[in-house]
Design an enzyme around this catalytic site. Structure first.
Site, PDB file in Angstrom:
ATOM      1  N   GLY A 189     -46.526   0.366 -50.786  1.00  0.00           N
ATOM      2  CA  GLY A 189     -47.800   0.513 -51.465  1.00  0.00           C
ATOM      3  C   GLY A 189     -47.882   1.594 -52.526  1.00  0.00           C
TER       4      GLY A 189
ATOM      5  N   ASP B  24     -46.739  -9.067 -50.353  1.00  0.00           N
ATOM      6  CA  ASP B  24     -45.418  -8.714 -49.840  1.00  0.00           C
ATOM      7  C   ASP B  24     -45.155  -9.500 -48.564  1.00  0.00           C
ATOM      8  OD1 ASP B  24     -43.536  -5.869 -50.345  1.00  0.00           O
ATOM      9  OD2 ASP B  24     -43.091  -7.177 -48.651  1.00  0.00           O
TER      10      ASP B  24
ATOM     11  N   ASP C 295     -44.866 -14.952 -48.283  1.00  0.00           N
ATOM     12  CA  ASP C 295     -43.866 -15.275 -49.293  1.00  0.00           C
ATOM     13  C   ASP C 295     -44.543 -16.054 -50.421  1.00  0.00           C
ATOM     14  OD1 ASP C 295     -41.789 -16.288 -50.819  1.00  0.00           O
ATOM     15  OD2 ASP C 295     -40.613 -16.986 -49.102  1.00  0.00           O
TER      16      ASP C 295
ATOM     17  N   LYS D 144     -38.268  -4.384 -61.184  1.00  0.00           N
ATOM     18  CA  LYS D 144     -37.116  -3.607 -60.703  1.00  0.00           C
ATOM     19  C   LYS D 144     -35.860  -4.454 -60.877  1.00  0.00           C
ATOM     20  CE  LYS D 144     -37.179  -1.482 -56.696  1.00  0.00           C
ATOM     21  NZ  LYS D 144     -37.162  -1.237 -55.242  1.00  0.00           N
TER      22      LYS D 144
END
Length: 132
Positions: free
Chosen positions: A17, A37, A53, A118
């Site tokens: 978070g 998540d 998911d 990322k």
């Protein structure tokens, strides 16, 4: 700076978070942050959280309802694969997550919106950047 007041932000791979908190503070009370998540996440004030998911049709449907027909101004993806210890396998899994995030952006990011993803450095890193 990609986060601003009043924006709608979609945070993929949000647990635990940290980036969700940053986004919530940046958009303020006039903005909306929707976080998702596979893992549980402690509640963040003002943030809507969906555990599941997002590649699953049911979860995507719930996410669509949460978006209320809108598209995000910003999509954040801090997703990371469960690491196996095999660098080649792990890098491939990480690139798959980048690809999934980009597919989400095609569907749910406004034209001219921003995205931060990322990406792990390693074998194939440059090729991954060039593809996207």
């Amino acid at each position: 700076q990609i986060l601003a007041p009043s924006q709608l932000v979609l945070d993929l791979g949000s647990a635990p978070g940290s980036w969700t908190q940053v986004a919530a503070k940046a958009v303020g009370g006039s903005g909306v942050v929707i976080a998702t998540d596979l893992l549980e996440m402690k509640p963040v004030p003002g943030v809507k959280f969906l555990q599941g998911d997002f590649t699953d049709d049911k979860v995507r449907g719930e996410l669509s309802v949460m978006l209320e027909g809108r598209r995000a101004h910003v999509i954040l993806s801090d997703m990371a694969p469960n690491l196996s210890g095999n660098r080649i396998v792990d890098q491939g899994k990480a690139f798959l997550l980048v690809e999934l995030a980009l597919k989400m952006a095609e569907e749910w990011l406004v034209d001219g919106g921003s995205m931060a993803v990322k990406v792990f450095q390693g074998q194939g890193y440059e090729e991954c950047l060039e593809m996207y």
